[in-house]
Design an enzyme around this catalytic site. Sequence first.
Site, short mmCIF file in Angstrom:
data_model
loop_
_atom_site.label_atom_id
_atom_site.label_comp_id
_atom_site.label_asym_id
_atom_site.label_seq_id
_atom_site.Cartn_x
_atom_site.Cartn_y
_atom_site.Cartn_z
N ASN A 9 63.93 140.63 59.65
CA ASN A 9 63.73 142.18 59.70
C ASN A 9 62.21 142.00 58.98
O ASN A 9 61.91 141.72 57.75
CB ASN A 9 64.73 142.72 58.55
N LYS A 11 60.26 144.69 58.26
CA LYS A 11 60.06 145.75 57.42
C LYS A 11 58.80 146.38 57.76
O LYS A 11 58.41 146.28 58.96
CB LYS A 11 60.13 145.32 55.90
N HIS A 95 69.51 150.45 55.98
CA HIS A 95 69.13 149.25 55.08
C HIS A 95 68.91 150.00 53.63
O HIS A 95 68.73 151.22 53.76
CB HIS A 95 67.60 148.80 55.82
N GLU A 97 66.86 149.92 51.61
CA GLU A 97 65.24 150.70 51.46
C GLU A 97 65.26 152.09 52.06
O GLU A 97 64.76 153.06 51.54
CB GLU A 97 64.29 149.64 51.88
N GLU A 167 73.90 143.07 51.89
CA GLU A 167 72.76 142.82 51.27
C GLU A 167 72.69 143.17 50.01
O GLU A 167 72.59 144.46 49.80
CB GLU A 167 71.32 143.52 52.11
N GLY A 173 64.03 140.69 48.05
CA GLY A 173 62.68 140.40 47.67
C GLY A 173 62.45 140.17 46.24
O GLY A 173 61.42 140.00 45.76
N SER A 213 66.75 137.24 49.88
CA SER A 213 66.03 136.12 49.43
C SER A 213 66.75 134.83 50.31
O SER A 213 66.75 134.17 49.44
CB SER A 213 66.05 135.94 47.99
P1 13P Z 1 64.21 139.49 51.53
O1 13P Z 1 64.81 138.40 52.32
O2 13P Z 1 62.67 139.41 51.53
O3 13P Z 1 64.76 139.19 50.18
O4 13P Z 1 64.75 140.70 52.22
C1 13P Z 1 66.15 140.84 52.80
C2 13P Z 1 66.10 142.09 53.57
O5 13P Z 1 66.17 143.29 52.82
C3 13P Z 1 66.51 141.91 55.02
O6 13P Z 1 66.87 143.26 55.67
#
Ligand code: 13P
Length: 252
Positions: A9, A11, A95, A97, A167, A173, A213
Amino acid sequence: MRTKIIAGNWKMYKTVQEAIELVSGLKRELTAFSGVEVVVCPPFLALDAVSDLLTGHEIKLGAQNLFWEKEGAFTGEVSGHMLKSLGVTYVIIGHSERRQYFGETNETVNKRLKAALANGLLPIVCVGENLQERESNRTFDVVRDHVTGSLAGMSKEDMLKTVIAYEPVWAIGTGKTATAAQAQEVHRFIRQTLASLFDQPTANAVRIQYGGSVKSENTAELTAQPDIDGALVGGASLKADSFAAIVKNTVK
Ligand code: 13P
């Protein structure tokens, strides 16, 4: 047998030119892989160029969101029909976010999910608790609510086309990965929830990815868990070598 699935992803990272460079690098790094499905999910703007680059390649293309209407006066939105026309196979839905910053709810996730399936896209539906919810022992309640609400009204047949991504928000992150045991516990719980919503054979066939992560160093331990069927990778998917290393370290 569930085939493991590793999805990147991206983002809101990568211009079109940078996306082209990243995918070109991935094609060099991943000349041959088997027993694992690999997906990249660039921002909308880069989908067209990346789709061209991936023609005839085993790496599949995913998008990060879609709107549920086919077309119309919906300024700023992108439909499933449009994604499908570009050669997109997967689409990430709900997601954290989007839930956190863009008002996504189980109801809107459900509408997007149905639109994705209606357009022949394979959904990756994200669920997961935040830190406060985990610390107040509400992880299972939140995850059950996300799974049940997001998947409302789905047929078994459609469920089999859908991937779930667990997740935990506190692991995204932050560099704080859930331990393999913590992740496995929730993945097993999700599979049990699917069995109660559908049936055991359906639950056994659905793939559940872990995200938060993930890096090459923790991929093997996570993907060796019985209910962890791959990873949804953020930061470590932005470089060809680190994403390729995750693919290579995935336990088949
Ligand atoms: P990270 O791998 O940067 O922690 O992000 C995970 C994520 O949100 C994947 O959709």
